[in-house]
Design a protein around this motif. Structure first.
Motif, PDB file in Angstrom:
ATOM      1  N   ALA A 160       0.728  -1.320  -0.142  1.00 56.19           N
ATOM      2  CA  ALA A 160      -0.032  -0.012   0.151  1.00 56.19           C
ATOM      3  C   ALA A 160       0.811   1.238  -0.067  1.00 56.19           C
ATOM      4  O   ALA A 160       0.473   2.274  -0.530  1.00 56.19           O
ATOM      5  CB  ALA A 160      -0.957   0.084   1.170  1.00 56.19           C
ATOM      6  N   ILE A 161       1.977   1.200   0.808  1.00 46.90           N
ATOM      7  CA  ILE A 161       2.883   2.329   0.566  1.00 46.90           C
ATOM      8  C   ILE A 161       3.533   2.638  -0.654  1.00 46.90           C
ATOM      9  O   ILE A 161       3.526   3.623  -1.335  1.00 46.90           O
ATOM     10  CB  ILE A 161       4.012   2.292   1.790  1.00 46.90           C
ATOM     11  CG1 ILE A 161       3.594   2.051   3.094  1.00 46.90           C
ATOM     12  CG2 ILE A 161       5.153   3.259   1.420  1.00 46.90           C
ATOM     13  CD1 ILE A 161       4.357   1.890   4.317  1.00 46.90           C
ATOM     14  N   ALA A 162       3.988   1.508  -1.406  1.00 49.55           N
ATOM     15  CA  ALA A 162       4.487   1.491  -2.687  1.00 49.55           C
ATOM     16  C   ALA A 162       3.521   1.958  -3.680  1.00 49.55           C
ATOM     17  O   ALA A 162       3.910   2.777  -4.531  1.00 49.55           O
ATOM     18  CB  ALA A 162       4.688   0.048  -3.164  1.00 49.55           C
ATOM     19  N   ARG A 163       2.305   1.680  -3.607  1.00 50.19           N
ATOM     20  CA  ARG A 163       1.304   2.129  -4.275  1.00 50.19           C
ATOM     21  C   ARG A 163       1.053   3.801  -4.127  1.00 50.19           C
ATOM     22  O   ARG A 163       0.953   4.544  -5.089  1.00 50.19           O
ATOM     23  CB  ARG A 163      -0.205   1.513  -4.228  1.00 50.19           C
ATOM     24  CG  ARG A 163      -1.409   1.977  -4.818  1.00 50.19           C
ATOM     25  CD  ARG A 163      -2.470   1.175  -4.735  1.00 50.19           C
ATOM     26  NE  ARG A 163      -2.895   1.269  -3.312  1.00 50.19           N
ATOM     27  CZ  ARG A 163      -4.145   0.803  -2.588  1.00 50.19           C
ATOM     28  NH1 ARG A 163      -4.785   0.166  -3.539  1.00 50.19           N
ATOM     29  NH2 ARG A 163      -4.095   0.961  -1.267  1.00 50.19           N
ATOM     30  N   ALA A 164       1.060   4.187  -2.815  1.00 52.05           N
ATOM     31  CA  ALA A 164       0.926   5.485  -2.565  1.00 52.05           C
ATOM     32  C   ALA A 164       1.985   6.572  -3.019  1.00 52.05           C
ATOM     33  O   ALA A 164       1.743   7.611  -3.556  1.00 52.05           O
ATOM     34  CB  ALA A 164       0.727   5.845  -1.230  1.00 52.05           C
ATOM     35  N   LEU A 165       3.253   5.613  -3.358  1.00 51.98           N
ATOM     36  CA  LEU A 165       4.287   6.349  -3.849  1.00 51.98           C
ATOM     37  C   LEU A 165       4.524   6.150  -5.459  1.00 51.98           C
ATOM     38  O   LEU A 165       5.263   7.042  -6.099  1.00 51.98           O
ATOM     39  CB  LEU A 165       5.780   5.647  -3.084  1.00 51.98           C
ATOM     40  CG  LEU A 165       6.081   6.018  -1.691  1.00 51.98           C
ATOM     41  CD1 LEU A 165       7.189   5.189  -1.151  1.00 51.98           C
ATOM     42  CD2 LEU A 165       6.244   7.599  -1.485  1.00 51.98           C
ATOM     43  N   SER A 166       3.700   5.241  -6.022  1.00 46.85           N
ATOM     44  CA  SER A 166       3.992   5.154  -7.480  1.00 46.85           C
ATOM     45  C   SER A 166       3.729   6.300  -8.354  1.00 46.85           C
ATOM     46  O   SER A 166       4.740   6.543  -9.484  1.00 46.85           O
ATOM     47  CB  SER A 166       2.748   4.234  -7.849  1.00 46.85           C
ATOM     48  OG  SER A 166       1.494   4.690  -7.834  1.00 46.85           O
ATOM     49  N   SER A 167       2.965   7.117  -7.965  1.00 47.84           N
ATOM     50  CA  SER A 167       2.844   8.511  -8.944  1.00 47.84           C
ATOM     51  C   SER A 167       3.974   9.494  -8.348  1.00 47.84           C
ATOM     52  O   SER A 167       3.654  10.638  -8.894  1.00 47.84           O
ATOM     53  CB  SER A 167       1.238   9.077  -8.827  1.00 47.84           C
ATOM     54  OG  SER A 167       0.840   9.133  -7.593  1.00 47.84           O
ATOM     55  N   ASP A 168       4.681   9.223  -7.519  1.00 49.49           N
ATOM     56  CA  ASP A 168       5.678  10.128  -7.124  1.00 49.49           C
ATOM     57  C   ASP A 168       5.040  11.242  -6.574  1.00 49.49           C
ATOM     58  O   ASP A 168       5.754  12.473  -6.944  1.00 49.49           O
ATOM     59  CB  ASP A 168       6.435  10.555  -8.296  1.00 49.49           C
ATOM     60  CG  ASP A 168       8.130  11.010  -7.735  1.00 49.49           C
ATOM     61  OD1 ASP A 168       8.416  10.459  -6.504  1.00 49.49           O
ATOM     62  OD2 ASP A 168       8.708  11.678  -8.379  1.00 49.49           O
TER      63      ASP A 168
END
Ligand code: ADP
Ligand code: MG
Length: 192
Positions: free
Chosen positions: A147-155
């Motif tokens: 979920a953290i990775a997803r939140a960071l995906s759009s930078d």
């Protein structure tokens, strides 16, 4: 530079004052933690900072843009934000890498580019090797990493998290709190 500015922010739910005249200037790269007893207004404040609910009074600016203008949320300000909730809320019918890359897919990013990015992020949050697995095959802690990775995906410039490890057992929560500090050291995202 001020990334998030909360200026005399209040939120009223009927007769309940959930947040009363809150002020903060959160600088670029800061890691801020809100502490307080249950019901003191942490979630309400975070949801206001994330543009999910509107303050009753006061103003919020994200990256210098007012979050709300004439009752309309500013998409440019919202693009600066990545949000992680207490439950990972991964889509069970998507693999881990598809979940991580979903915000990029919604923005029309090319498949090869978004999967490359998803794999980089899986490495950042230490779930490499699990990219092709289904959410149900991962532990709660690993799902929160995704979920953290997803939140960071759009930078995004800002990461907002509401008790992101609150649903995990105490040992995993301690480990994840350290992991979060490591991720912050690597990305230097403004974190609330
Ligand atoms: P915390 O996250 O610190 O536990 P909350 O922001 O969830 O606190 O809640 C702050 C106060 O606002 C509480 O008194 C809560 O009952 C109330 N509250 C929160 N959300 C709502 C809502 N949607 N409708 C009515 N009251 C609410
Ligand atoms: Mg809460």
């Amino acid at each position: 530079m001020t990334r998030v500015q909360l200026d005399h922010v209040s939120k009223q739910y009927g007769a309940t004052t959930a947040v009363d005249d809150f002020n903060a200037d959160i600088a670029d790269g800061e890691f801020i933690t809100l502490l307080g007893p249950s019901g003191c207004g942490k979630t309400t404040l975070l949801r206001m900072a994330g543009g999910l609910i509107r303050p009753t009074r006061g103003a919020i600016a994200v990256g210098g843009h007012p979050l709300w203008r004439d009752g309309v949320r500013d998409d440019e300000a919202v693009r600066e934000l990545g949000i992680v909730f207490q439950d990972a809320n991964l889509f069970p019918w998507l693999t881990i890498e598809q979940n991580i890359a979903l915000p990029l897919e919604l923005r029309g990013v090319d498949k090869a580019v978004r999967l490359t990015r998803a794999r980089e992020l899986a490495r950042l949050v230490s779930i490499e090797g699990f990219e092709r697995r289904w959410p149900r095959e991962l532990s709660g802690g690993m799902r929160q990493r995704a979920a953290i990775a997803r939140a960071l995906s759009s930078d995004p410039q800002i990461l907002l998290m509401d008790e992101p490890f609150g649903a995990l057992d105490a040992m995993t929560r301690d480990a994840m709190n350290l992991e979060l500090q490591r991720i912050w050291m690597e990305t230097r995202k403004t974190t609330l």
